[in-house]
Design a protein around this motif. Sequence first.
Motif, PDB file in Angstrom:
ATOM      1  N   ARG A   1       0.073 -11.507   0.126  1.00  0.00           N
ATOM      2  CA  ARG A   1       0.159 -11.893  -1.470  1.00  0.00           C
ATOM      3  C   ARG A   1      -0.935 -12.960  -1.431  1.00  0.00           C
ATOM      4  NH1 ARG A   1       3.903  -9.135  -4.064  1.00  0.00           N
ATOM      5  NH2 ARG A   1       5.590  -8.039  -2.777  1.00  0.00           N
TER       6      ARG A   1
ATOM      7  N   GLN B   1      -4.474 -11.935  -1.522  1.00  0.00           N
ATOM      8  CA  GLN B   1      -4.751 -11.031  -2.697  1.00  0.00           C
ATOM      9  C   GLN B   1      -4.844 -12.006  -3.950  1.00  0.00           C
ATOM     10  OE1 GLN B   1      -2.796 -10.448  -5.583  1.00  0.00           O
ATOM     11  NE2 GLN B   1      -3.843  -8.940  -6.336  1.00  0.00           N
ATOM     12  N   ALA B   2      -3.999 -12.749  -4.053  1.00  0.00           N
ATOM     13  CA  ALA B   2      -4.047 -13.796  -5.298  1.00  0.00           C
ATOM     14  C   ALA B   2      -5.277 -14.694  -5.309  1.00  0.00           C
ATOM     15  CB  ALA B   2      -2.567 -14.270  -5.310  1.00  0.00           C
TER      16      ALA B   2
ATOM     17  N   ARG C   1      -8.616 -12.853  -5.236  1.00  0.00           N
ATOM     18  CA  ARG C   1      -8.624 -11.966  -6.489  1.00  0.00           C
ATOM     19  C   ARG C   1      -9.168 -10.480  -6.270  1.00  0.00           C
ATOM     20  NH1 ARG C   1     -12.272 -13.850 -10.955  1.00  0.00           N
ATOM     21  NH2 ARG C   1     -13.882 -14.151  -8.892  1.00  0.00           N
TER      22      ARG C   1
ATOM     23  N   PRO D   1      -8.174  -6.508  -6.583  1.00  0.00           N
ATOM     24  CA  PRO D   1      -7.332  -5.922  -7.467  1.00  0.00           C
ATOM     25  C   PRO D   1      -6.240  -5.252  -6.653  1.00  0.00           C
ATOM     26  CG  PRO D   1      -9.302  -5.373  -7.873  1.00  0.00           C
ATOM     27  CD  PRO D   1      -9.548  -6.445  -6.801  1.00  0.00           C
ATOM     28  N   ALA D   2      -6.282  -4.468  -5.494  1.00  0.00           N
ATOM     29  CA  ALA D   2      -5.343  -3.974  -4.567  1.00  0.00           C
ATOM     30  C   ALA D   2      -5.482  -4.384  -3.080  1.00  0.00           C
ATOM     31  CB  ALA D   2      -5.297  -2.505  -4.737  1.00  0.00           C
TER      32      ALA D   2
ATOM     33  N   THR E   1       2.035  -3.944  -0.026  1.00  0.00           N
ATOM     34  CA  THR E   1       0.960  -3.525  -0.800  1.00  0.00           C
ATOM     35  C   THR E   1       1.077  -4.578  -1.876  1.00  0.00           C
ATOM     36  OG1 THR E   1       2.480  -1.748  -1.944  1.00  0.00           O
ATOM     37  CG2 THR E   1       0.720  -1.023  -0.462  1.00  0.00           C
ATOM     38  N   VAL E   2       0.055  -4.915  -2.671  1.00  0.00           N
ATOM     39  CA  VAL E   2       0.123  -5.912  -3.717  1.00  0.00           C
ATOM     40  C   VAL E   2      -1.169  -5.639  -4.515  1.00  0.00           C
ATOM     41  CG1 VAL E   2      -0.095  -8.413  -4.279  1.00  0.00           C
ATOM     42  CG2 VAL E   2       0.777  -7.708  -2.031  1.00  0.00           C
ATOM     43  N   GLY E   3      -0.885  -5.556  -5.838  1.00  0.00           N
ATOM     44  CA  GLY E   3      -1.571  -5.286  -7.090  1.00  0.00           C
ATOM     45  C   GLY E   3      -1.674  -3.946  -7.614  1.00  0.00           C
ATOM     46  N   SER E   4      -2.629  -3.388  -8.043  1.00  0.00           N
ATOM     47  CA  SER E   4      -2.687  -2.021  -8.552  1.00  0.00           C
ATOM     48  C   SER E   4      -3.849  -1.074  -8.429  1.00  0.00           C
ATOM     49  CB  SER E   4      -2.531  -1.899  -9.995  1.00  0.00           C
ATOM     50  OG  SER E   4      -3.840  -2.789 -10.530  1.00  0.00           O
TER      51      SER E   4
ATOM     52  N   ASP F   1     -12.243 -13.038 -15.086  1.00  0.00           N
ATOM     53  CA  ASP F   1     -11.329 -12.173 -14.155  1.00  0.00           C
ATOM     54  C   ASP F   1     -11.613 -10.696 -14.483  1.00  0.00           C
ATOM     55  OD1 ASP F   1      -9.659 -14.335 -13.265  1.00  0.00           O
ATOM     56  OD2 ASP F   1      -8.463 -14.468 -15.166  1.00  0.00           O
TER      57      ASP F   1
ATOM     58  N   SER G   1     -11.824  -4.675  -3.546  1.00  0.00           N
ATOM     59  CA  SER G   1     -12.703  -5.219  -3.916  1.00  0.00           C
ATOM     60  C   SER G   1     -14.036  -5.580  -2.666  1.00  0.00           C
ATOM     61  CB  SER G   1     -12.444  -6.787  -4.265  1.00  0.00           C
ATOM     62  OG  SER G   1     -13.332  -7.672  -4.313  1.00  0.00           O
TER      63      SER G   1
END
Length: 463
Positions: A13, A16-17, A20, A22-23, A39-42, A203, A329
């Motif tokens: 997490r 991912q944050a 940046r 997306p998934a 899993t984190v994001g979309s 963003d 990404s």
Amino acid sequence: MTEVARRLARLVRQAQAESRIPAVSAALHRADRPLWTCTVGSTGNDAPLGPDTAFRIGSVTKTLTAVLVLQCRDDGLLDLDDPIGAHLDVPAHGELTVRRLLSHTSGVQREPYGDVWDTLHTPELDEFLADLDRAERVLPPARRYHYSNLGAALLGQAVARLRGGTWAEVLADRVLGPLGLAHTVTHPPAGAATGFLVDAYSDHARPEPNTDLGAVGPAAQLWSTAPDMARWAAFLADPAALDPTGAVLRPDTLDEMRWPLTVTDESLWTAGFGLGLILVPQRDAPGAAERVVHVGHDGAMPGFLACVYGRRGGAGTPGAMGCAVLGSSGTGVVVNELAHQIMAASARDDPADIVPWSPGGPAPEPYRGLLGRWWGEGFEYVFSWRDGALRARGAADPAGRPPAVFAPLPDRPDVLRTVSGREVGELLRLTRDDRGEVIRMHWATYRFTRRQETFDRFDFRAG
């Protein structure tokens, strides 16, 4: 969720944050624990993100192509020192060997002829082969490491010719099916993640195109899920656990693939390359004596990054440990470190259970008298019988250094072959006195005696 699982999820997490992405999809395979996923994001589309979401894995594809090549070698269809032209009709560069192409030491240019990444036009097989005489040899063969998608594509197409199918057909039949990698495919399935370029100063995330690589597919075409790739990584690290019959590849062949043939950087020496596999030495704790190596590959395609590695060595490392981290990404380079961090944290915070020792039988009669301390070249060694085999270690060896292991030659119990460790391949010859006691040994022709002696101590003329 256990405390260790929470800490691993926090690593994902946070990555991912902060980066940046997306998934992100991560999975950890261990023989002694249930599969861990996060899993984190979309996905960037209408499909939900989950462990079964497919991402493009890019050059991780090369590891599967490399296994196909070694299957051909084991089946007698090629030799690693064969020129590629012996198995593929090419107008140029046919003298480059299979071994050098696998280890990225052939010197051939990185990409097929043309501005592939400008036009996004990748050639089909006829065009790919026809344009080989326009590709450069940028370095002399065996001079140094030089990464080449072109070289990997040649290997995949040679395998297809040898097996009488397309590369994708051979891969599905000989690797994906037998290992149960049902979610690893050549084209994006429904619900696959969208790959993005994340704007450096806002963003905003812009979708990247999905490019079919055509004849270059053996280098980077595949899509997969984190659980599939964690399983694949575990196979690369511990094939006997996932393929006990050797249906895909013998464990000793994977040993051969994992042996470093070159370093990827002549000054840092932080990674090496074997036969299609990247080898990354680890130092999880300052001063750690045990050797730990992560084996696998990274992958990159427009909008995607992948990190797929298995872990070998270390007291806390369980059997069949592999990790995959997939991100949507193309610039989220933290993905390339995350799999290594997850495995190190798992081995440290949730180490493999300690298997109790239990007594076994004695060493066979011919070898009981030679157990204990010997001297060779002025150094002390300890010979022992462990796990059904004769072994030897230097008395001053660090704990993490593997012992030499010996196996007697058929019908010659006093001549043994070194099958692993120091002096692998060399002979150990035992010399006995009239009573049948071992009084000296010769290992790789060097004399071993019960006392420390100079080289001229033994008078061979006196017998």
